[in-house]
Scaffold this motif. Structure first.
Motif, PDB file in Angstrom:
ATOM      1  N   GLN A   1       0.715  -1.125  -0.026  1.00 42.98           N
ATOM      2  CA  GLN A   1      -0.120  -0.210   0.066  1.00 42.98           C
ATOM      3  C   GLN A   1       1.143   1.303   0.028  1.00 42.98           C
ATOM      4  O   GLN A   1       1.837   1.233   0.581  1.00 42.98           O
ATOM      5  CB  GLN A   1      -0.769  -0.052   1.158  1.00 42.98           C
ATOM      6  CG  GLN A   1      -1.881  -1.114   1.461  1.00 42.98           C
ATOM      7  CD  GLN A   1      -2.851  -1.254   0.342  1.00 42.98           C
ATOM      8  OE1 GLN A   1      -3.468  -0.141  -0.084  1.00 42.98           O
ATOM      9  NE2 GLN A   1      -3.364  -2.062  -0.380  1.00 42.98           N
ATOM     10  N   ALA A   2       0.440   2.334  -0.722  1.00 41.03           N
ATOM     11  CA  ALA A   2       0.958   3.750  -0.530  1.00 41.03           C
ATOM     12  C   ALA A   2       1.198   4.108   0.777  1.00 41.03           C
ATOM     13  O   ALA A   2       0.329   3.826   1.916  1.00 41.03           O
ATOM     14  CB  ALA A   2       0.317   4.517  -1.195  1.00 41.03           C
ATOM     15  N   ASP A   3       2.345   4.868   1.317  1.00 47.39           N
ATOM     16  CA  ASP A   3       2.432   4.899   2.749  1.00 47.39           C
ATOM     17  C   ASP A   3       1.410   5.601   3.317  1.00 47.39           C
ATOM     18  O   ASP A   3       1.204   5.361   4.517  1.00 47.39           O
ATOM     19  CB  ASP A   3       3.525   6.147   2.911  1.00 47.39           C
ATOM     20  CG  ASP A   3       5.057   5.407   2.570  1.00 47.39           C
ATOM     21  OD1 ASP A   3       6.060   6.107   2.371  1.00 47.39           O
ATOM     22  OD2 ASP A   3       4.982   4.211   2.529  1.00 47.39           O
ATOM     23  N   GLN A   4       0.599   6.774   2.842  1.00 42.95           N
ATOM     24  CA  GLN A   4      -0.332   7.475   3.651  1.00 42.95           C
ATOM     25  C   GLN A   4      -1.738   6.599   3.788  1.00 42.95           C
ATOM     26  O   GLN A   4      -2.495   6.776   4.134  1.00 42.95           O
ATOM     27  CB  GLN A   4      -0.724   8.660   3.001  1.00 42.95           C
ATOM     28  CG  GLN A   4       0.237   9.653   3.056  1.00 42.95           C
ATOM     29  CD  GLN A   4       0.740  10.090   4.417  1.00 42.95           C
ATOM     30  OE1 GLN A   4      -0.266  10.138   5.351  1.00 42.95           O
ATOM     31  NE2 GLN A   4       2.220  10.535   4.596  1.00 42.95           N
ATOM     32  N   GLN A   5      -1.849   5.464   2.964  1.00 48.59           N
ATOM     33  CA  GLN A   5      -2.968   4.497   2.878  1.00 48.59           C
ATOM     34  C   GLN A   5      -2.613   3.108   3.516  1.00 48.59           C
ATOM     35  O   GLN A   5      -3.371   2.261   3.147  1.00 48.59           O
ATOM     36  CB  GLN A   5      -3.354   4.323   1.584  1.00 48.59           C
ATOM     37  CG  GLN A   5      -3.682   5.734   0.920  1.00 48.59           C
ATOM     38  CD  GLN A   5      -4.703   6.559   1.733  1.00 48.59           C
ATOM     39  OE1 GLN A   5      -5.578   6.072   2.054  1.00 48.59           O
ATOM     40  NE2 GLN A   5      -4.419   8.071   1.431  1.00 48.59           N
ATOM     41  N   GLN A   6      -1.854   2.991   4.235  1.00 44.95           N
ATOM     42  CA  GLN A   6      -1.408   1.711   4.927  1.00 44.95           C
ATOM     43  C   GLN A   6      -2.211   1.101   5.659  1.00 44.95           C
ATOM     44  O   GLN A   6      -2.622   1.543   6.929  1.00 44.95           O
ATOM     45  CB  GLN A   6       0.074   2.002   5.598  1.00 44.95           C
ATOM     46  CG  GLN A   6       1.285   2.057   4.911  1.00 44.95           C
ATOM     47  CD  GLN A   6       2.018   0.642   4.659  1.00 44.95           C
ATOM     48  OE1 GLN A   6       1.330  -0.259   4.250  1.00 44.95           O
ATOM     49  NE2 GLN A   6       3.315   0.531   4.262  1.00 44.95           N
ATOM     50  N   LEU A   7      -2.886   0.118   5.274  1.00 42.24           N
ATOM     51  CA  LEU A   7      -3.890  -0.879   6.146  1.00 42.24           C
ATOM     52  C   LEU A   7      -2.848  -1.415   7.012  1.00 42.24           C
ATOM     53  O   LEU A   7      -1.790  -2.227   6.878  1.00 42.24           O
ATOM     54  CB  LEU A   7      -4.441  -1.780   5.298  1.00 42.24           C
ATOM     55  CG  LEU A   7      -5.451  -1.338   4.035  1.00 42.24           C
ATOM     56  CD1 LEU A   7      -5.804  -2.401   3.550  1.00 42.24           C
ATOM     57  CD2 LEU A   7      -6.468  -0.558   4.912  1.00 42.24           C
ATOM     58  N   LEU A   8      -3.417  -1.250   8.309  1.00 46.75           N
ATOM     59  CA  LEU A   8      -2.736  -2.132   9.345  1.00 46.75           C
ATOM     60  C   LEU A   8      -3.674  -3.320   9.906  1.00 46.75           C
ATOM     61  O   LEU A   8      -4.863  -3.148  10.327  1.00 46.75           O
ATOM     62  CB  LEU A   8      -2.810  -1.208  10.804  1.00 46.75           C
ATOM     63  CG  LEU A   8      -1.707   0.111  10.797  1.00 46.75           C
ATOM     64  CD1 LEU A   8      -1.941   0.965  11.682  1.00 46.75           C
ATOM     65  CD2 LEU A   8      -0.206  -0.633  10.529  1.00 46.75           C
ATOM     66  N   GLN A   9      -3.057  -4.470   9.541  1.00 43.64           N
ATOM     67  CA  GLN A   9      -4.022  -5.676   9.739  1.00 43.64           C
ATOM     68  C   GLN A   9      -3.575  -6.293  11.070  1.00 43.64           C
ATOM     69  O   GLN A   9      -2.264  -6.482  11.389  1.00 43.64           O
ATOM     70  CB  GLN A   9      -3.666  -6.910   8.652  1.00 43.64           C
ATOM     71  CG  GLN A   9      -4.072  -6.354   7.398  1.00 43.64           C
ATOM     72  CD  GLN A   9      -3.856  -7.306   6.087  1.00 43.64           C
ATOM     73  OE1 GLN A   9      -2.865  -7.743   5.977  1.00 43.64           O
ATOM     74  NE2 GLN A   9      -5.003  -7.516   4.932  1.00 43.64           N
ATOM     75  N   LEU A  10      -4.261  -7.007  11.955  1.00 36.82           N
ATOM     76  CA  LEU A  10      -3.906  -7.548  12.829  1.00 36.82           C
ATOM     77  C   LEU A  10      -3.159  -8.955  12.768  1.00 36.82           C
ATOM     78  O   LEU A  10      -3.701  -9.872  11.632  1.00 36.82           O
ATOM     79  CB  LEU A  10      -5.387  -7.910  13.798  1.00 36.82           C
ATOM     80  CG  LEU A  10      -5.146  -8.562  15.135  1.00 36.82           C
ATOM     81  CD1 LEU A  10      -4.566  -7.618  15.985  1.00 36.82           C
ATOM     82  CD2 LEU A  10      -6.498  -9.182  15.675  1.00 36.82           C
ATOM     83  N   LYS A  11      -1.965  -9.006  13.372  1.00 38.84           N
ATOM     84  CA  LYS A  11      -0.947 -10.209  13.119  1.00 38.84           C
ATOM     85  C   LYS A  11      -1.148 -11.269  14.346  1.00 38.84           C
ATOM     86  O   LYS A  11      -1.370 -12.322  14.097  1.00 38.84           O
ATOM     87  CB  LYS A  11       0.571  -9.696  13.207  1.00 38.84           C
ATOM     88  CG  LYS A  11       1.409 -10.957  12.777  1.00 38.84           C
ATOM     89  CD  LYS A  11       2.812 -10.203  12.585  1.00 38.84           C
ATOM     90  CE  LYS A  11       3.851 -11.096  12.373  1.00 38.84           C
ATOM     91  NZ  LYS A  11       5.134 -10.457  12.052  1.00 38.84           N
TER      92      LYS A  11
END
Length: 378
Positions: free
Chosen positions: A232-242
């Motif tokens: 993803q582009a930096d400003q649109q980084q999705l954070l997924q639970l690991k």
């Protein structure tokens, strides 16, 4: 005639200045005549007192007063975290249940699956002060404490801190994401692409903890470990639970007892009893429109239910929007629910509120909120 007139004037002046309410026991008390047009100090006319104060200096003084209150609250939170959450430096023996979140490699919009590692991890936790008086978290994995074997998980790869390396009072400001509220608390940490601890996104790692204490006996806390999607582009980084970690802990007193083997059966039941809070979440929080698919609801052993976001999307921004993590736990006669609500966008680390509900377990259904989910009044 002139002499008589002069004598009369002096008598009249003495009469006018005489205090009819004078107490002979206190002859030095000042008599204030509020009817005197020359008297203004207590008459509500303060223009003369503030003529020399401009608007900028007034705002500066007001802000200084606000900052003083914020500093006092920082110190209160800092000390309460040590005194209540960590019982003045006591050691807690915990068994950690770790869930790995499995994402589809081809479709990140699919609801992920959770796989639980077979055995729990025995970990002791405590809080200590360093030479500068800053809090330092210490968590030790006791590899040989039980016969459990978790060779499938690389502890060194899995374990990461959920707080600043050292904590100072300023870390309990809202934008830092750390707070104590009664028997509930939350701490967190986020890193940017340079692996620096920051409070504004974009983030590549985001870790948050939320927990509940039952007096000084035991604690139930969640650890949420998110990582960014690299495509993803930096400003649109999705954070997924690991990883999702459930920590069930008891205070260590005279002897070390791991929770599942604790001699007190009530403690065993409170931490490992029937899964799920009775009737689901006691007070379901409001969820932002369009983010319903970002959440999962889990019933956990120990009479607990949690609502957690599995995806944090920083591209969704709104002044009124918040991401929420809820934990509902009934360890005995009391039932608790904590809601951790954070901001959206690049201020994802910033805490909007930490809300705690407490109710007698026997009365929970009678007093259950039925407002369709609303934020608590602040």
């Amino acid at each position: 005639m002139q002499f008589a007139k002069s004598d009369f004037s002096e008598e009249e002046d003495d009469s006018n200045s005489n205090n009819p309410y004078a107490d002979p026991n206190y002859p030095d008390l000042e008599f204030v005549d509020y009817s005197d047009p020359e008297y203004t100090a207590d008459s509500g006319n303060y223009d003369d007192l503030y003529d020399n104060m401009d608007e900028d200096s007034t705002e500066a003084e007001i802000e200084a007063m606000r900052e003083e209150r914020r500093v006092k609250n920082d110190i209160f939170q800092f000390n309460t975290y040590y005194a209540n959450t960590y019982q003045n430096g006591a050691t807690f023996a915990g068994e950690w249940t770790v869930y790995k979140i499995n994402w589809s490699p081809n479709n990140s919009d699919e609801v992920p699956t959770l796989s639980q590692f077979k055995h729990t991890f025995p970990v002791t936790t405590r809080l200590e002060a360093d030479e500068q008086g800053r809090w330092v978290h210490i968590e030790d994995y006791h590899v040989n404490a039980t016969t459990d074997n978790n060779s499938a998980l690389d502890w060194d790869d899995y374990y990461k801190p959920y707080w600043p390396t050292t904590m100072i009072p300023f870390d309990f400001r809202g934008q830092q994401g750390n707070m104590v509220c009664g028997d509930a608390w939350t701490v967190c940490q986020a890193l940017n692409a340079a692996q620096e601890s920051v409070i504004e996104g974009p983030f590549v790692e985001y870790r948050a903890e939320v927990g509940l204490s039952y007096g000084s006996l035991m604690r139930y806390r969640l650890k949420l470990d998110y990582s960014a999607k690299t495509d993803q582009a930096d400003q649109q980084q999705l954070l997924q639970l690991k990883y999702l970690t459930v920590c069930r802990e008891v205070i260590v007193e005279r002897e070390m007892h791991w929770p599942r083997r604790h001699p007190n059966y009530e403690i065993q039941d409170a931490l490992f009893g029937a899964p799920g809070a009775e009737g689901g979440l006691y007070d379901p929080p409001p969820i932002a429109d369009g983010t319903e698919n970002n959440y999962i609801l889990l019933d956990l052993p120990g009479h607990a239910t949690t609502l957690i976001p599995v995806v944090l999307d920083p591209s969704l921004t709104s002044p009124k929007m918040s991401w929420v993590t809820s934990l509902d736990w009934t360890p005995g006669k009391m039932r608790y629910q904590v809601d951790r609500k954070v901001n959206s966008g690049k201020e994802l680390l910033g805490l909007r509120s930490l809300e705690l509900s407490e109710v007698q377990a026997a009365d929970a259904e009678e007093y259950r909120p039925r407002d369709g989910g609303q934020d608590m009044r602040q």
